[in-house]
Design an enzyme around this catalytic site. Structure first.
Site, PDB file in Angstrom:
ATOM      1  N   ASP A  31       0.814  -1.220   0.000  1.00  0.00           N
ATOM      2  CA  ASP A  31       0.000   0.000   0.000  1.00  0.00           C
ATOM      3  C   ASP A  31       0.851   1.275   0.000  1.00  0.00           C
ATOM      4  O   ASP A  31       0.684   2.146   0.870  1.00  0.00           O
ATOM      5  CB  ASP A  31      -0.924   0.011   1.240  1.00  0.00           C
ATOM      6  CG  ASP A  31      -1.797  -1.222   1.352  1.00  0.00           C
ATOM      7  OD1 ASP A  31      -2.194  -1.761   0.309  1.00  0.00           O
ATOM      8  OD2 ASP A  31      -2.076  -1.649   2.490  1.00  0.00           O
ATOM      9  N   GLU A 207     -11.291  -0.520  -4.319  1.00  0.00           N
ATOM     10  CA  GLU A 207     -10.589   0.058  -3.161  1.00  0.00           C
ATOM     11  C   GLU A 207      -9.411   0.893  -3.655  1.00  0.00           C
ATOM     12  O   GLU A 207      -9.237   1.098  -4.852  1.00  0.00           O
ATOM     13  CB  GLU A 207     -10.100  -1.056  -2.223  1.00  0.00           C
ATOM     14  CG  GLU A 207      -9.184  -2.068  -2.902  1.00  0.00           C
ATOM     15  CD  GLU A 207      -8.783  -3.229  -2.005  1.00  0.00           C
ATOM     16  OE1 GLU A 207      -9.225  -3.298  -0.848  1.00  0.00           O
ATOM     17  OE2 GLU A 207      -8.015  -4.085  -2.484  1.00  0.00           O
TER      18      GLU A 207
END
Ligand code: FUB
Length: 454
Positions: A31, A207
């Site tokens: 991430d 997402e």
């Protein structure tokens, strides 16, 4: 003899051409959220744990680079339950720089989202609210997952926070106030038109929201769903930070090394070029684990077409070219690394300051530093180390089994960091990679810094 010379030359070239993706190989990282601070590229990442069987992450790792090839591991800079009391399970972070401060947005797994502030990327980060900033109960924030925050500060100073997940009607955004720690409600649903049809949702949104700006246009990008898009990173272009947008397809289709894995990215301009950072299972695959929960951050260049659309990124193992060489005569931190094996980066007290250092505790552990520019031949090298029971540190040129340019004998340093040095032979005025190889380090060596002298 000729053959030997050719083999050595080949070893040297392949060594410097070795993969630099993923950008860190002594731990898992995911991430990536990139930002520039004082002309240095920083990336705050989720910290996937070795062998984790779900998203058990509890802290954020901070990495930075000056050359895109050697990355400094600053260690864990934000820990759930410690730096923030109400949040333990840290999923993807979002960071923004405004007025000389770094703002870190973090979700407690699937939500809600909090904020922390620091005076510099390394922290310390303080949670000014003591509770979340964005929750599902707030007007217009009713996403299924109130997570994956991405902060964007526009050229006019106005800031926005994007978040949400689990469905094409689940992408949300709010305006952040000037303090960056409060928001304006209601939040809005992010939508994009597709194939000329009216925008009712963000096509295929799953997402990993992200916003960046290029040539006056706003690019909202995200990880698309698995069934339709195989978790590709898709994007939409608009004329304002909140839309309307038009869906443009994939920036980064999921590749074989990351098939059936989720993805999460950020896009950043650095010294005149644009880069995309994303994660993949590359390292876990190389290690034979193939674990979807062991992800690693990679970087590649991103280019635009003349009409502003993005040229599809082809993920590489080489990554971008090195922007500038390392200076061997400077005081270099051991944790600014291109590649490594069998080492860890740990926090240690070095001369009264808590700092990240390399820890080797296996025979043959090594660290590769890429692209030193020796303007003249070095005569000696010194290193700051701490060892129990002694060890040897060899400096090898071009490859892990390359020419031994120096051998540093490390005795038992009795618990303190101590300087060791050795003569250097076989390095001239040249550009080369160096491998620092540890032997006899079974009881553990901590290595903080090094420099060469003429
Ligand atoms: O790292 C945990 C979650 O996986 C992130 O929040 C998502 O974006 C996905 O990368």
């Amino acid at each position: 003899m000729k053959k030997l010379f050719a083999a050595a030359a080949f070893a040297a070239t392949t060594a410097s051409a070795l993969a630099v993706n993923p950008i860190v190989t002594h731990k898992y990282s995911a991430d990536p959220n990139a930002f520039v601070w004082n002309d240095r590229l920083y990336v705050v990442c989720s910290h996937d744990l070795d062998g984790q069987k779900g998203f058990e992450m509890n802290d954020y790792v901070l990495l930075s680079t000056d050359d895109l090839v050697n990355w400094t591991d600053h260690g864990d800079v934000f820990t759930g339950g410690k730096d923030v009391k109400w949040c333990w399970n840290l999923y993807a972070p979002g960071a923004a720089v405004k007025d000389g401060k770094v703002y870190l947005y973090y979700p407690n797994s699937g939500g809600p989202i909090g904020v922390a502030v620091a005076d510099r990327p390394e922290g310390p980060y303080v949670d000014p609210l003591g509770k979340h900033l964005i929750g599902r109960e707030m007007p217009g924030c009713d996403s299924c997952w109130v997570f994956d925050p991405a902060a964007f500060v526009d050229d006019d100073g106005k800031a926005y926070l994007y978040f949400g997940g689990n469905g094409d009607t689940m992408a949300r955004a709010v305006r952040l106030n000037d303090d960056m720690t409060s928001a304006q409600f209601p939040g809005v649903m992010m939508k994009a038109s597709k194939d000329g049809k009216e925008a009712t949702a963000m096509p295929f949104f799953f997402e990993a929201s992200y916003m960046h700006k290029h040539n006056g246009k706003y690019y909202f990008s995200y990880s698309a769903n698995f069934p339709d898009r195989g978790a590709s990173i898709d994007y939409a272009i608009g004329d304002s930070p909140l839309g309307p947008f038009e869906w443009k397809g994939a920036i980064l289709p999921n590749w074989a090394d990351n098939s059936w894995n989720n993805n999460h990215h950020s896009i950043v301009d650095f010294r005149g070029k644009t880069y995309i950072l994303y994660h993949s299972r590359l390292l876990s695959n190389r290690q034979g684990h193939n674990n979807v929960f062991e992800r690693s951050v990679c970087i590649d260049e991103l280019k635009y077409n003349d009409d502003g659309t993005i040229v599809k990124v082809v993920p590489t193992q080489e990554g971008p070219k090195q922007l500038k060489p390392l200076d061997p005569f400077a005081a270099n931190r051991s944790v600014t690394i291109c590649q490594d094996e069998k080492v860890k980066v740990v926090m240690a007290d070095v001369k009264g300051k808590s700092t990240s250092v390399v820890r080797a505790s296996a025979d043959g552990a090594w660290v590769r530093y890429a692209g030193f520019a020796f303007k003249s031949a070095p005569r000696s090298v010194k290193a700051l180390v701490r060892a129990k029971g002694g060890a040897r540190l060899e400096v090898r040129k071009g490859a892990v089994d390359g020419l031994v340019a120096a051998t540093l004998d490390i005795g038992d340093t009795k618990g303190a960091f101590a300087e060791v040095s050795a003569k250097v032979k076989g390095i001239g005025a040249e550009t080369c990679d160096l491998y620092f190889v540890f032997t006899g380090a079974a009881e553990g060596v901590e290595f903080a810094s090094y420099s060469f002298a003429r």
